[in-house]
Scaffold this motif. Structure first.
Motif, mmCIF file in Angstrom:
data_model
loop_
_atom_site.group_PDB
_atom_site.id
_atom_site.type_symbol
_atom_site.label_atom_id
_atom_site.label_comp_id
_atom_site.label_asym_id
_atom_site.label_seq_id
_atom_site.Cartn_x
_atom_site.Cartn_y
_atom_site.Cartn_z
ATOM 1 N N GLY A 125 19.361 18.546 -81.432
ATOM 2 C CA GLY A 125 18.121 17.794 -81.294
ATOM 3 C C GLY A 125 18.012 17.103 -79.941
ATOM 4 O O GLY A 125 16.947 17.095 -79.320
ATOM 5 N N VAL A 126 19.128 16.547 -79.481
ATOM 6 C CA VAL A 126 19.127 15.891 -78.162
ATOM 7 C C VAL A 126 18.882 16.912 -77.059
ATOM 8 O O VAL A 126 18.099 16.680 -76.130
ATOM 9 C CB VAL A 126 20.464 15.150 -77.945
ATOM 10 N N LEU A 127 19.561 18.062 -77.139
ATOM 11 C CA LEU A 127 19.394 19.092 -76.111
ATOM 12 C C LEU A 127 17.962 19.613 -76.067
ATOM 13 O O LEU A 127 17.394 19.825 -74.990
ATOM 14 C CB LEU A 127 20.373 20.242 -76.359
ATOM 15 N N LEU A 128 17.371 19.832 -77.238
ATOM 16 C CA LEU A 128 15.991 20.309 -77.284
ATOM 17 C C LEU A 128 15.047 19.278 -76.672
ATOM 18 O O LEU A 128 14.107 19.622 -75.950
ATOM 19 C CB LEU A 128 15.580 20.617 -78.713
ATOM 20 N N HIS A 129 15.299 18.004 -76.992
ATOM 21 C CA HIS A 129 14.444 16.946 -76.435
ATOM 22 C C HIS A 129 14.555 16.908 -74.914
ATOM 23 O O HIS A 129 13.549 16.787 -74.199
ATOM 24 C CB HIS A 129 14.855 15.597 -77.035
ATOM 25 N N GLN A 130 15.783 17.041 -74.400
ATOM 26 C CA GLN A 130 15.981 17.012 -72.954
ATOM 27 C C GLN A 130 15.457 18.281 -72.288
ATOM 28 O O GLN A 130 15.011 18.237 -71.138
ATOM 29 C CB GLN A 130 17.469 16.836 -72.642
ATOM 30 N N LEU A 131 15.502 19.405 -72.993
ATOM 31 C CA LEU A 131 15.043 20.663 -72.408
ATOM 32 C C LEU A 131 13.538 20.672 -72.195
ATOM 33 O O LEU A 131 13.041 21.349 -71.284
ATOM 34 C CB LEU A 131 15.462 21.831 -73.313
ATOM 35 N N ARG A 132 12.805 19.955 -73.012
ATOM 36 C CA ARG A 132 11.349 19.933 -72.864
ATOM 37 C C ARG A 132 10.919 19.309 -71.540
ATOM 38 O O ARG A 132 9.878 19.661 -70.992
ATOM 39 C CB ARG A 132 10.718 19.180 -74.040
ATOM 40 N N ASN A 133 11.702 18.376 -71.021
ATOM 41 C CA ASN A 133 11.316 17.714 -69.770
ATOM 42 C C ASN A 133 11.311 18.671 -68.576
ATOM 43 O O ASN A 133 10.308 18.760 -67.860
ATOM 44 C CB ASN A 133 12.240 16.521 -69.506
ATOM 45 N N PRO A 134 12.405 19.419 -68.309
ATOM 46 C CA PRO A 134 12.338 20.364 -67.179
ATOM 47 C C PRO A 134 11.325 21.473 -67.392
ATOM 48 O O PRO A 134 10.741 21.977 -66.425
ATOM 49 C CB PRO A 134 13.770 20.910 -67.082
ATOM 50 N N LEU A 135 11.082 21.882 -68.652
ATOM 51 C CA LEU A 135 10.073 22.899 -68.894
ATOM 52 C C LEU A 135 8.685 22.375 -68.539
ATOM 53 O O LEU A 135 7.861 23.091 -67.948
ATOM 54 C CB LEU A 135 10.101 23.338 -70.359
ATOM 55 N N ALA A 136 8.417 21.137 -68.894
ATOM 56 C CA ALA A 136 7.133 20.540 -68.525
ATOM 57 C C ALA A 136 6.997 20.432 -67.017
ATOM 58 O O ALA A 136 5.920 20.656 -66.455
ATOM 59 C CB ALA A 136 6.987 19.167 -69.179
ATOM 60 N N ALA A 137 8.104 20.099 -66.340
ATOM 61 C CA ALA A 137 8.066 20.003 -64.874
ATOM 62 C C ALA A 137 7.808 21.372 -64.256
ATOM 63 O O ALA A 137 7.034 21.504 -63.292
ATOM 64 C CB ALA A 137 9.380 19.417 -64.359
ATOM 65 N N LEU A 138 8.451 22.424 -64.791
ATOM 66 C CA LEU A 138 8.216 23.778 -64.280
ATOM 67 C C LEU A 138 6.751 24.174 -64.440
ATOM 68 O O LEU A 138 6.150 24.775 -63.534
ATOM 69 C CB LEU A 138 9.109 24.770 -65.032
ATOM 70 N N ARG A 139 6.179 23.833 -65.581
ATOM 71 C CA ARG A 139 4.777 24.175 -65.811
ATOM 72 C C ARG A 139 3.868 23.433 -64.827
ATOM 73 O O ARG A 139 2.943 24.019 -64.247
ATOM 74 C CB ARG A 139 4.388 23.822 -67.252
ATOM 75 N N THR A 140 4.155 22.155 -64.598
ATOM 76 C CA THR A 140 3.326 21.369 -63.676
ATOM 77 C C THR A 140 3.434 21.890 -62.257
ATOM 78 O O THR A 140 2.425 22.101 -61.569
ATOM 79 C CB THR A 140 3.752 19.893 -63.731
ATOM 80 N N PHE A 141 4.669 22.120 -61.795
ATOM 81 C CA PHE A 141 4.855 22.611 -60.428
ATOM 82 C C PHE A 141 4.243 24.001 -60.258
ATOM 83 O O PHE A 141 3.664 24.317 -59.205
ATOM 84 C CB PHE A 141 6.346 22.653 -60.078
ATOM 85 N N GLY A 142 4.383 24.842 -61.284
ATOM 86 C CA GLY A 142 3.808 26.178 -61.206
ATOM 87 C C GLY A 142 2.301 26.144 -61.114
ATOM 88 O O GLY A 142 1.692 26.908 -60.337
ATOM 89 N N GLN A 143 1.672 25.272 -61.881
ATOM 90 C CA GLN A 143 0.216 25.172 -61.834
ATOM 91 C C GLN A 143 -0.262 24.636 -60.483
ATOM 92 O O GLN A 143 -1.276 25.096 -59.944
ATOM 93 C CB GLN A 143 -0.262 24.262 -62.972
#
Length: 375
Positions: free
Chosen positions: A135-153
């Motif tokens: 659960g902790v890893l999944l919660h932390q993984l969402r942050n870099p994924l959101a950053a990748l999406r923002t930077f990509g856009q």
């Protein structure tokens, strides 16, 4: 230690069988328990005959054998560790041989039951800890994924007019969306909702529902980023890549088809030697279905391994020293069957199409045609 309801049921069954022995007056089962800051002691968890009075706990240093003249204790011990004890009160000593053997068998059965209880508790604690860490890893993984999406856009906006690089960034964003789907699927595994092949028991678990797709979804939209990724991988590895002449306008559970092809393409790039060609071929079938072939020009898989590599956990000789679980091809074939199709390994790419290499490997995914209209 806390005991389970199953152990208590086993305990009562084992003790009640002495109802035919008038020379046995009382049986009590204790389990060893270590209190916080206290010496270990024995806690009663069951007795025969059943009585309304509660029995007190006993300290381990208590002179148990001297508690009563006709009382004896059978330790419940596993590999030198005291798990508990069986207290036996009888009308005579020594015990008759049949009674002694019977009591020893009950003590052994209760010892095994306590061992199973301890193992279950240990595994449950380990599973709980792993779930919390996941659960902790999944919660932390969402942050870099959101950053990748923002930077990509943001990068996509700056590439207005640069169609070549714009396609690459769009591919990155699509891969980020796929990763996000995996994260969401893993987060829902707690409920155990997995998709199984139709007509089978739920045992061969396949993909979480969020990794599939609604029936009738166009396959072309999901295959396009896979082809782009394969072309980019071939370019980085300096190997020839053969794209399909067309993408199939097939409709169905396209998410499952994309998962199968992604697995096959990854295997082709991973296990074929550097410099050898890899390709994807899409052929329309007379039945209205499609045959999708992922091929490579590497050394062919040995004939005796062509079916074994589809078994869960089995791996071929080429991939024995590479990281992997041996589940990909087994899951891919299960998915293909769930779609109403099939997944096979051909003897060579040329066996499927003379224009393909004479040596190498070719995995053929057969997709069914559209369903006949209802009368």
């Amino acid at each position: 230690m806390a005991v389970s309801k199953r152990f208590l049921s086993l305990l009562q069954f084992q003790l009640a069988q002495f109802a035919d022995r008038p020379d046995v007056t009382s049986l009590v089962v204790y389990v060893a328990e270590a209190g916080q800051g206290e010496a270990p002691h024995l806690v009663p968890v069951g007795q025969w005959p059943l009585a309304n009075r509660a029995l007190p706990a006993l300290a381990l240093d208590n002179p148990l054998s001297g508690a009563a003249e006709l009382r004896r204790w059978l330790p419940l011990r596993d590999q030198g560790v005291l798990l508990g004890a069986l207290r036996v009160d009888t009308l005579q000593l020594p015990w008759p041989e049949p009674l002694r053997q019977r009591l020893q068998a009950v003590a052994l059965c209760l010892t095994e039951g306590l061992c199973l209880d301890l193992e279950q508790q240990r595994m449950q604690q380990q599973l709980t800890a792993q779930r919390e860490q996941l659960g902790v890893l999944l919660h932390q993984l969402r942050n870099p994924l959101a950053a990748l999406r923002t930077f990509g856009q943001l990068l996509l906006r700056r590439l207005d007019g640069d169609e070549r690089n714009r396609t690459l960034v769009e591919g990155l964003l699509q891969e980020e969306q796929q990763l996000q789907r995996y994260v969401e699927a893993i987060s829902h595994l707690e409920g155990g909702a997995l998709v199984a092949a139709q007509g089978q028991e739920p045992t061969p678990l396949l993909l979480p529902p969020s990794l599939g797709g609604p029936t009738g979804q166009p396959l072309e939209a999901l295959l396009a980023p896979l082809v782009q990724r394969a072309a980019a991988t071939a370019s980085l590895q300096a190997r020839p890549w053969h794209s399909p002449d067309q993408l199939p306008p097939w409709q169905g559970d396209s998410g499952a088809v994309a998962e199968i092809l992604a697995n096959l393409l990854e295997n082709a790039f991973r296990y074929s030697p550097a410099g050898t060609a890899v390709g994807l071929q899409c052929q329309a079938r007379p039945s209205g279905g499609w045959r999708l072939v992922v091929w490579d020009a590497g050394p062919p898989i040995a004939a005796e391994e062509r079916e074994r590599i589809f078994v869960r956990g089995a791996r071929g000789q080429r991939g024995a020293e590479l990281p992997g679980t041996g589940l990909g091809l087994a899951l891919a074939r299960d998915l293909a069957h769930a779609l109403g199709g099939s997944l096979e390994l051909a003897s060579s790419p040329a066996a499927l199409d003379p224009d393909l290499p004479a040596e190498g490997n070719a995995f053929s995914l057969e997709l069914p045609g559209p369903a006949a209209p209802a009368p």
